[in-house]
Design a protein around this motif. Structure first.
Motif, PDB file in Angstrom:
ATOM      1  N   TYR A   1     -72.251 -42.000  -9.849  1.00 22.48           N
ATOM      2  CA  TYR A   1     -73.171 -41.388  -8.906  1.00 22.48           C
ATOM      3  C   TYR A   1     -73.705 -40.078  -9.488  1.00 22.48           C
ATOM      4  N   SER A   2     -74.993 -39.873  -9.316  1.00 21.40           N
ATOM      5  CA  SER A   2     -75.606 -38.650  -9.812  1.00 21.40           C
ATOM      6  C   SER A   2     -75.217 -37.469  -8.922  1.00 21.40           C
ATOM      7  N   THR A   3     -75.031 -36.326  -9.533  1.00 21.18           N
ATOM      8  CA  THR A   3     -74.759 -35.094  -8.785  1.00 21.18           C
ATOM      9  C   THR A   3     -75.917 -34.113  -8.924  1.00 21.18           C
ATOM     10  N   GLU A   4     -77.039 -34.622  -9.406  1.00 18.56           N
ATOM     11  CA  GLU A   4     -78.233 -33.799  -9.567  1.00 18.56           C
ATOM     12  C   GLU A   4     -79.186 -34.048  -8.402  1.00 18.56           C
TER      13      GLU A   4
ATOM     14  N   ALA B   1     -82.491 -35.001  -6.239  1.00 17.84           N
ATOM     15  CA  ALA B   1     -83.474 -36.067  -6.433  1.00 17.84           C
ATOM     16  C   ALA B   1     -84.798 -35.523  -6.944  1.00 17.84           C
TER      17      ALA B   1
ATOM     18  N   LYS C   1     -86.871 -32.830  -9.336  1.00 21.09           N
ATOM     19  CA  LYS C   1     -86.763 -31.928 -10.482  1.00 21.09           C
ATOM     20  C   LYS C   1     -87.233 -30.531 -10.083  1.00 21.09           C
TER      21      LYS C   1
ATOM     22  N   ASP D   1     -75.601 -38.590  -4.482  1.00 27.25           N
ATOM     23  CA  ASP D   1     -76.536 -39.657  -4.848  1.00 27.25           C
ATOM     24  C   ASP D   1     -76.937 -40.447  -3.600  1.00 27.25           C
TER      25      ASP D   1
ATOM     26  N   SER E   1     -79.116 -35.432  -0.757  1.00 28.80           N
ATOM     27  CA  SER E   1     -79.588 -36.022  -2.014  1.00 28.80           C
ATOM     28  C   SER E   1     -80.519 -35.093  -2.776  1.00 28.80           C
TER      29      SER E   1
ATOM     30  N   GLN F   1     -71.421 -47.731 -11.836  1.00 25.31           N
ATOM     31  CA  GLN F   1     -72.474 -46.763 -12.093  1.00 25.31           C
ATOM     32  C   GLN F   1     -72.040 -45.420 -11.527  1.00 25.31           C
TER      33      GLN F   1
ATOM     34  N   GLN G   1     -72.213 -29.792  -5.026  1.00 26.76           N
ATOM     35  CA  GLN G   1     -72.928 -30.842  -5.737  1.00 26.76           C
ATOM     36  C   GLN G   1     -73.796 -31.653  -4.772  1.00 26.76           C
TER      37      GLN G   1
END
Length: 680
Positions: free
Chosen positions: A177-180, A182, A184, A209, A274, A175, A206
């Motif tokens: 890892y998200s770099t956005e 947590a 919005k 996650d 995060s 999976q 960045q």
């Protein structure tokens, strides 16, 4: 071929084929390092190694059963030698399987590697001697190996199929890892940098996650001793500490959740990295969040690969570790294979988790140095605590005092992470690791946790001759005046007597020396901690003559006590006593003792006429984590009287005299004594 030798021949074919594959896979693991193919290859190496060791048992039984009674001395001896080396290879291989490559078993890997080479050499010698000594039987005997190519081909094909399946399985379960962030619509009130006013950096700015940060349970599966130590540490409680919860909640209320980035970079990196710290997110002061539960966890420290600068406020660069096989898999079996891959080939893991900077004092400056600027206080740049600069300025850094012994140079880790015995995989060859309890002066947490063992360790740490107090005897120069001739040697050796007269104003000097703290004393949050000098004077019957530095019934310190502390102020000149540093614009005073230096405190009191001789002078340097005013405000319902630790004590008994005699009276007595002596 004789029927009786057929099972043995088949086993021999499998053993030879597997051994060739094992040898090749061993070299591949060494050459390719951390590559996914190399990790799969290592797992296959372990699997085929187990199969090879299992097939050895029936083969050895059949082989010895067949050759018993045959007189082939050299062939027999080389066979025994080969068998002995095989046992070394198998034993070392199983130890690596169960324990992995550890710091204290590096020799096992060497034994495994070189014994495998030994098998090749001795087996070739064994076969050569068999060929030379029994040429007439060679033709029949070596017909048993004619099907080895088929078995070898089968093993190779099976290896390739297994490699392909594992590779596909790793790809399927991996999976990204998200770099956005947590949250919005992450807000940037402090400019385009995502983590300001914290000084934290990541690659390309960045976000990290949360799954990549909350790896404590995984780390603990191998590093059990370290995990137990960390669990009781102030680092683990850095976000769940009730005082921190109170202060970070106050900051979020007054300045918005985005302002908590200033604190959370050190107290709760999970929340900062995060991307939780924006409207709609949760700061680490909220119970039940991952950041609150784990505080400063394994990744928080071991994910740091370099410092941005050494001014503090979380001034580190965080970098996620290189993934191993099945790094993000949820399946229990695949998790076990992931841990096996790390244990068996840990070089990349050590590079990621044990960067060289972790062993330096500068590393600690990322969070144990602090400043505040206009972004937070709305005023300007203010320097705050700085244990790193204080250490640099101390004799222990070896930089500023050329006369200080090199052997006495110490890093932060030498005091706060002492060596302790452990069976941890990272333990040194003699069985030691750096303690992750991080004991220092936070006796408040151990009190609230009712952790008496940890509390005792803190007391021992603080009383280990780090700060020393002494009372200067009140020598009286006038008492040594004498007109009679005296031997100069006796004069040089004379000790000035000390005493007080009843009714006089007494003066004493108390000396406090910072002889063992590697930075200023006191250190840390000296605006809310308490360190002070306590002095008591009583006569021979225990009647109090003087008392300074006492604690009243409500737990408050005597207002006149001599304290070591900082008094931060706000823009109205009021003391910032709630540790609400976002209101701080300066300091009314700072009183500390630099490392290797001392402080002299003067006390005056009157000797009453009723005092019985001798009087007893006692002095202590005391420390309490949190002053009572702040503790009651910050701890709220959890408040309990916090322990006071005596760091050092000194005692002095001083005799009293009834009548104050002048110098003239002393001279007259001396003249009369001379006259009486002459007459006699």
């Amino acid at each position: 071929m004789k029927k009786s030798t057929r099972p043995e021949a088949h086993l021999f074919g499998w053993l030879v084929s597997l051994f060739v594959v094992l040898a090749c896979s061993g070299f591949i693991s060494y050459l390719f390092g951390h590559h996914t193919f190399a990790q799969i290859n290592s797992l296959l190496h372990l699997t085929f190694g187990i199969l090879w060791s299992v097939l050895l048992l029936p083969y050895i039984f059949l082989h010895f059963k067949r050759i018993l009674g045959v007189k082939r001395t050299w062939v027999f001896l080389t066979g025994l030698a080969t068998l002995f080396i095989i046992f070394i290879t198998v034993f070392s291989g199983y130890e690596l399987l169960f324990n992995g490559q550890r710091e204290n078993n590096q020799s096992r890997y060497q034994w495994h590697f070189f014994s495998a080479l030994g098998i090749v050499l001795f087996l070739m010698l064994h076969i050569f001697l068999h060929f030379v000594t029994h040429r007439s039987e060679v033709k029949n005997r070596f017909q048993t190996t004619t099907f080895i190519p088929r078995i070898f081909a089968s093993v190779v094909v099976a290896s390739l199929i297994a490699t392909g399946l594992l590779w596909q399985l790793d790809t399927f379960t991996k999976q990204a890892y998200s770099t956005e962030p947590a949250v919005k619509d992450y807000q940037y009130p402090y400019g385009p940098h995502p983590f300001r006013p914290s000084q934290t950096e990541t690659i390309d700015k960045q976000f990290i996650d949360e799954k990549a940060l909350t790896t404590t349970e995984k780390c603990a599966s191998c590093h059990q001793d370290i995990a137990r130590q960390w669990y009781r540490s102030a680092h683990r409680q850095a976000a769940s500490d009730k005082t921190y919860v109170t202060n970070v909640t106050l900051l979020a209320t007054k300045k918005g959740i985005e302002a908590t980035r200033y604190c959370e970079g050190c107290h709760a990196p999970l929340a900062l990295l995060s991307g939780q710290l924006s409207k709609g997110g949760q700061h680490a002061g909220i119970a039940g969040t991952a950041a609150n539960i784990e505080g400063v966890n394994c990744q928080s420290c071991h994910g740091i690969n370099k410092l941005v600068h050494n001014k503090g406020v979380a001034s580190y660069q965080f970098k996620i570790n290189q993934p191993y096989l099945f790094e993000t898999a949820e399946n229990h079996l695949l998790k076990q294979l992931n841990q096996l891959a790390i244990r068996y080939n840990p070089e990349q893991h050590k590079q990621d988790m044990a960067a060289d900077i972790l062993a330096s004092s500068e590393y600690c400056s990322a969070c144990h140095s602090q400043f505040i600027d206009k972004d937070v206080n709305g005023w300007g740049w203010i320097k705050m605590q700085d244990e790193y600069a204080a250490w640099l300025d101390s004799p222990y850094s070896g930089i500023n005092d050329p006369n200080f012994s090199h052997t006495n140079q110490q890093r932060c880790q030498d005091c706060h992470m002492p060596l302790v015995q452990s069976d941890d995989p990272s333990a040194s060859p003699d069985g030691y690791i750096r303690s992750h309890e991080f004991f220092a002066a936070n006796s408040m947490l151990t009190t609230l946790n009712q952790d008496m063992e940890a509390q005792q360790k803190i007391v021992q740490f603080m009383q280990s001759n780090k700060v020393r107090i002494s009372i200067e005897p009140p020598h009286r120069k006038d008492a040594t005046i004498n007109n009679m001739p005296i031997n100069q040697q006796l004069r040089d050796a004379a000790v000035q007597p000390f005493y007080f007269y009843k009714g006089e104003q007494a003066n004493i000097k108390v000396i406090v020396a910072n002889i063992g703290v590697g930075h200023n004393f006191p250190g840390g949050t000296i605006d809310i901690n308490q360190a002070w000098v306590a002095v008591q004077v009583v006569d021979a019957e225990g009647q109090t003559i003087f008392n300074s530095g006492f604690i009243d019934e409500q737990g408050y310190l005597d207002n006149n006590a001599y304290q070591y502390r900082s008094l931060p102020t706000d823009r109205q000149g009021q003391i910032v006593w709630q540790h609400d540093l976002f209101n701080m614009v300066g300091k009314a005073s700072v009183n500390i003792i630099r490392a290797g230096e001392s402080d002299v405190v003067n006390y005056q009191f009157k000797i009453p006429y009723w005092a019985k001789s001798p009087i007893s002078l006692s002095a202590q340097i005391k420390y309490r984590k949190l002053n009572t005013r702040y503790a009651k405000w910050a701890l709220k319902e959890l408040y309990t009287p916090l322990p006071i630790i005596d760091l050092s004590r000194a005692h002095l008994a001083v005799p009293l005299r009834d009548k104050l005699e002048t110098i003239d009276n002393l001279h007259a007595k001396q003249q009369n004594l001379v006259a009486d002596t002459v007459i006699w």
